[in-house]
Design a protein around this motif. Structure first.
Motif, mmCIF file in Angstrom:
data_model
loop_
_atom_site.group_PDB
_atom_site.id
_atom_site.type_symbol
_atom_site.label_atom_id
_atom_site.label_comp_id
_atom_site.label_asym_id
_atom_site.label_seq_id
_atom_site.Cartn_x
_atom_site.Cartn_y
_atom_site.Cartn_z
ATOM 1 N N VAL A 18 0.856 -1.188 0.000
ATOM 2 C CA VAL A 18 0.000 0.000 0.000
ATOM 3 C C VAL A 18 0.891 1.237 0.000
ATOM 4 N N LEU A 19 0.560 2.200 -0.858
ATOM 5 C CA LEU A 19 1.300 3.472 -0.941
ATOM 6 C C LEU A 19 0.450 4.591 -0.353
ATOM 7 N N VAL A 20 1.060 5.438 0.475
ATOM 8 C CA VAL A 20 0.339 6.528 1.142
ATOM 9 C C VAL A 20 1.159 7.820 1.105
ATOM 10 N N THR A 25 -6.084 7.117 6.563
ATOM 11 C CA THR A 25 -7.303 6.482 7.093
ATOM 12 C C THR A 25 -7.785 5.365 6.177
ATOM 13 N N ASN A 26 -7.552 5.494 4.881
ATOM 14 C CA ASN A 26 -7.882 4.378 3.982
ATOM 15 C C ASN A 26 -6.982 3.184 4.270
ATOM 16 N N LEU A 27 -5.700 3.455 4.482
ATOM 17 C CA LEU A 27 -4.781 2.383 4.874
ATOM 18 C C LEU A 27 -5.273 1.710 6.152
ATOM 19 N N GLN A 28 -5.675 2.514 7.140
ATOM 20 C CA GLN A 28 -6.118 1.939 8.420
ATOM 21 C C GLN A 28 -7.318 1.016 8.222
ATOM 22 N N ALA A 29 -8.213 1.428 7.328
ATOM 23 C CA ALA A 29 -9.381 0.585 7.046
ATOM 24 C C ALA A 29 -8.937 -0.756 6.464
ATOM 25 N N LEU A 30 -7.922 -0.734 5.609
ATOM 26 C CA LEU A 30 -7.404 -1.990 5.043
ATOM 27 C C LEU A 30 -6.692 -2.816 6.113
ATOM 28 N N ILE A 31 -5.915 -2.138 6.965
ATOM 29 C CA ILE A 31 -5.232 -2.858 8.063
ATOM 30 C C ILE A 31 -6.269 -3.556 8.937
ATOM 31 N N ASP A 32 -7.320 -2.831 9.277
ATOM 32 C CA ASP A 32 -8.358 -3.408 10.153
ATOM 33 C C ASP A 32 -9.039 -4.590 9.474
ATOM 34 N N ALA A 33 -9.360 -4.428 8.190
ATOM 35 C CA ALA A 33 -10.035 -5.515 7.464
ATOM 36 C C ALA A 33 -9.135 -6.743 7.378
ATOM 37 N N ALA A 34 -7.848 -6.502 7.129
ATOM 38 C CA ALA A 34 -6.912 -7.617 6.949
ATOM 39 C C ALA A 34 -6.660 -8.380 8.244
ATOM 40 N N GLY A 35 -7.102 -7.823 9.355
ATOM 41 C CA GLY A 35 -6.986 -8.538 10.627
ATOM 42 C C GLY A 35 -7.859 -9.780 10.674
ATOM 43 N N ASP A 36 -8.844 -9.835 9.790
ATOM 44 C CA ASP A 36 -9.716 -11.019 9.703
ATOM 45 C C ASP A 36 -9.163 -11.936 8.615
ATOM 46 N N PRO A 37 -8.732 -13.149 8.963
ATOM 47 C CA PRO A 37 -8.151 -14.043 7.941
ATOM 48 C C PRO A 37 -9.091 -14.274 6.764
ATOM 49 N N ALA A 38 -10.391 -14.202 6.991
ATOM 50 C CA ALA A 38 -11.347 -14.437 5.902
ATOM 51 C C ALA A 38 -11.320 -13.318 4.858
ATOM 52 N N TYR A 39 -10.727 -12.184 5.212
ATOM 53 C CA TYR A 39 -10.644 -11.076 4.252
ATOM 54 C C TYR A 39 -9.707 -11.436 3.095
ATOM 55 N N GLY A 40 -8.719 -12.283 3.360
ATOM 56 C CA GLY A 40 -7.905 -12.825 2.270
ATOM 57 C C GLY A 40 -6.787 -11.938 1.785
ATOM 58 N N LEU A 41 -6.366 -10.975 2.598
ATOM 59 C CA LEU A 41 -5.347 -10.022 2.154
ATOM 60 C C LEU A 41 -4.328 -9.802 3.259
ATOM 61 N N THR A 42 -3.070 -9.724 2.868
ATOM 62 C CA THR A 42 -2.050 -9.316 3.826
ATOM 63 C C THR A 42 -1.288 -8.126 3.255
ATOM 64 N N ILE A 43 -1.065 -7.126 4.079
ATOM 65 C CA ILE A 43 -0.319 -5.933 3.638
ATOM 66 C C ILE A 43 1.154 -6.200 3.948
ATOM 67 N N ARG A 44 1.923 -6.447 2.900
ATOM 68 C CA ARG A 44 3.323 -6.838 3.109
ATOM 69 C C ARG A 44 4.198 -5.647 3.453
ATOM 70 N N ALA A 45 3.837 -4.466 2.964
ATOM 71 C CA ALA A 45 4.614 -3.264 3.263
ATOM 72 C C ALA A 45 3.787 -2.041 2.922
ATOM 73 N N VAL A 46 4.151 -0.933 3.543
ATOM 74 C CA VAL A 46 3.540 0.376 3.237
ATOM 75 C C VAL A 46 4.659 1.299 2.797
ATOM 76 N N GLY A 47 4.484 1.903 1.632
ATOM 77 C CA GLY A 47 5.480 2.830 1.097
ATOM 78 C C GLY A 47 4.920 4.233 1.056
ATOM 79 N N ALA A 48 5.827 5.219 1.154
ATOM 80 C CA ALA A 48 5.407 6.624 1.133
ATOM 81 C C ALA A 48 6.413 7.447 0.341
ATOM 82 N N ASP A 49 5.966 8.638 -0.053
ATOM 83 C CA ASP A 49 6.846 9.567 -0.768
ATOM 84 C C ASP A 49 7.331 10.669 0.163
ATOM 85 N N ARG A 50 7.041 10.547 1.460
ATOM 86 C CA ARG A 50 7.483 11.550 2.422
ATOM 87 C C ARG A 50 7.550 10.926 3.814
ATOM 88 N N ASP A 51 8.392 11.541 4.672
ATOM 89 C CA ASP A 51 8.549 11.063 6.052
ATOM 90 C C ASP A 51 7.507 11.721 6.959
#
Ligand code: GRF
Length: 210
Positions: A18-20, A25-51
């Protein structure tokens, strides 16, 4: 729900990067959803263009690896594009999610992965970085959000899904954007989860999730 594998176990989750660029907050929604194994997604890394952005802090709080590649640190845009692609490749995602990433991606990234983006307007109306402001200034009565695939234009790629949000009298840019973002998060979680679990096809501009 994910279809159970013959053994009764869930299939391995689909890995994404995921790039941010901002509050995440969209990332957080994905993180929360991915906490359920049935969602079928794992976020392997988050990348950004700024610190120093909340989006990176959200990833760190969730124990997700992060990386930052700033355009200003590279002599030219193509070098930044290649460096970003190398970072993404290190996490071998099935696809990439751009969730409030405010830089145009280049051919090294776009040539290697499908990138799913969320945009706070009903494309093709109001592309670009000021979609909410532009919709208000135009006097639109309905706007919304679009999840689409990224191509080499500015918010011109094939549409995956859209939802409408009414513009109310007296709306400010911030207030309207917050109402759009509430809908946007739900739509992104729904669409990305279905793409991860069921896959997708693109024929001309028609995106189909079976
Ligand atoms: C979203 O509305 C997205 O569409 C736009 O920027 C916003 C990002 O919000 N490009 P957040 O960082 O996910 O909170």
């Amino acid at each position: 729900m994910t279809t159970a594998a013959p053994s009764g176990e869930l299939p391995a989750p689909t890995g994404v990067v995921v790039l941010v660029s901002g509050s995440g907050t969209n990332l957080q929604a994905l993180i929360d959803a991915a906490g359920d194994p049935a969602y079928g997604l794992t976020i392997r890394a988050v990348g950004a263009d700024r610190d120093g952005i909340a989006g990176l802090q959200r990833a760190e709080a969730a124990g997700i690896p992060t990386f930052v590649r700033r355009v200003a640190d590279f002599p030219e845009r193509t070098a930044w594009d290649a460096a970003l692609a190398a970072q993404i490749a290190a996490h071998a995602p099935a696809f990439v999610v751009s969730a409030g990433f405010m830089k145009l991606l280049g051919p090294a990234v776009l040539g290697a992965w499908t990138v799913v983006n969320t945009h706070p307007a009903l494309l093709p109306a109001f592309p670009g970085a000021h979609a909410v402001r532009d919709a208000l200034a135009y006097g639109a009565k309905v706007t919304g959000c679009t999840v689409h695939l990224v191509d080499d234009g500015i918010d011109t790629g094939p549409v995956v899904a859209q939802r409408a949000v009414e513009v109310c009298p007296g709306d400010t840019e911030d207030g309207l954007h917050e109402r759009i973002k509430a809908v946007e998060r739900e739509l992104l979680v729904d669409v990305v989860g279905r793409m991860a679990r069921d896959g997708f096809t693109v024929t001309e501009r028609k995106v189909t999730i079976p």
